[in-house]
Design a protein around this motif. Structure first.
Motif, PDB file in Angstrom:
ATOM      1  N   UNK A  27     -26.333  62.262  13.027  1.00  0.00           N
ATOM      2  CA  UNK A  27     -25.230  61.495  12.473  1.00  0.00           C
ATOM      3  C   UNK A  27     -24.572  60.660  13.556  1.00  0.00           C
ATOM      4  N   UNK A  28     -23.971  59.553  13.125  1.00  0.00           N
ATOM      5  CA  UNK A  28     -23.104  58.758  13.993  1.00  0.00           C
ATOM      6  C   UNK A  28     -21.679  59.075  13.571  1.00  0.00           C
ATOM      7  N   UNK A  29     -20.806  59.275  14.545  1.00  0.00           N
ATOM      8  CA  UNK A  29     -19.441  59.691  14.259  1.00  0.00           C
ATOM      9  C   UNK A  29     -18.473  58.897  15.127  1.00  0.00           C
ATOM     10  N   UNK A  44     -11.939  54.182  21.642  1.00  0.00           N
ATOM     11  CA  UNK A  44     -12.830  54.873  20.726  1.00  0.00           C
ATOM     12  C   UNK A  44     -14.266  54.890  21.226  1.00  0.00           C
ATOM     13  N   UNK A  45     -15.021  55.835  20.687  1.00  0.00           N
ATOM     14  CA  UNK A  45     -16.434  55.989  20.970  1.00  0.00           C
ATOM     15  C   UNK A  45     -17.187  56.211  19.662  1.00  0.00           C
ATOM     16  N   UNK A  46     -18.483  56.017  19.712  1.00  0.00           N
ATOM     17  CA  UNK A  46     -19.368  56.384  18.617  1.00  0.00           C
ATOM     18  C   UNK A  46     -20.300  57.443  19.188  1.00  0.00           C
ATOM     19  N   UNK A  47     -20.248  58.620  18.613  1.00  0.00           N
ATOM     20  CA  UNK A  47     -21.104  59.714  19.061  1.00  0.00           C
ATOM     21  C   UNK A  47     -22.316  59.751  18.129  1.00  0.00           C
ATOM     22  N   UNK A  48     -23.507  59.670  18.727  1.00  0.00           N
ATOM     23  CA  UNK A  48     -24.764  59.738  17.980  1.00  0.00           C
ATOM     24  C   UNK A  48     -25.542  60.900  18.564  1.00  0.00           C
ATOM     25  N   UNK A  50     -25.932  63.839  20.562  1.00  0.00           N
ATOM     26  CA  UNK A  50     -25.134  64.353  21.686  1.00  0.00           C
ATOM     27  C   UNK A  50     -24.691  63.239  22.624  1.00  0.00           C
ATOM     28  N   UNK A  51     -25.013  61.983  22.297  1.00  0.00           N
ATOM     29  CA  UNK A  51     -24.698  60.857  23.182  1.00  0.00           C
ATOM     30  C   UNK A  51     -23.465  60.105  22.706  1.00  0.00           C
ATOM     31  N   UNK A  52     -22.697  59.620  23.661  1.00  0.00           N
ATOM     32  CA  UNK A  52     -21.447  58.916  23.396  1.00  0.00           C
ATOM     33  C   UNK A  52     -21.602  57.455  23.808  1.00  0.00           C
ATOM     34  N   UNK A  53     -21.256  56.532  22.910  1.00  0.00           N
ATOM     35  CA  UNK A  53     -21.378  55.097  23.158  1.00  0.00           C
ATOM     36  C   UNK A  53     -20.042  54.410  22.944  1.00  0.00           C
ATOM     37  N   UNK A  54     -19.777  53.371  23.718  1.00  0.00           N
ATOM     38  CA  UNK A  54     -18.629  52.532  23.420  1.00  0.00           C
ATOM     39  C   UNK A  54     -18.949  51.772  22.136  1.00  0.00           C
TER      40      UNK A  54
END
Length: 75
Positions: A27-29, A44-48, A50-54
């Motif tokens: 999931x993307x969160x 904010x971040x988008x977690x996909x 176990x990885x965290x993205x701006x």
């Protein structure tokens, strides 16, 4: 000061939006954290997975996936 939530510690600082199912249970969160004591915001971040993205990195990832899918459809 009133309690911020049911959890204690850093787990209580994370605020998240509705998850977006992607594939194979991943999931993307969207999320960010707010320190309840100082109000300092991280995200904010988008977690996909176990990885965290701006947001910018997540948008670039999405654009790259769309481009790849379009190339794959070509004969």
């Amino acid at each position: 000061m009133a309690s911020h939530g049911l959890l204690t510690g850093e787990e209580d600082w994370v605020h998240s939006g509705e998850p977006l199912p992607l594939a194979d249970g991943v999931q993307a969160l969207p999320c960010l954290s707010v320190n309840p004591g100082t109000g300092a915001v991280d995200g904010p971040y988008v977690v996909i997975g176990w990885d965290q993205y701006t947001p910018e990195q997540a948008e670039a990832l999405g654009a790259a996936l769309i481009a790849m899918a379009r190339r794959a459809r070509r004969p």
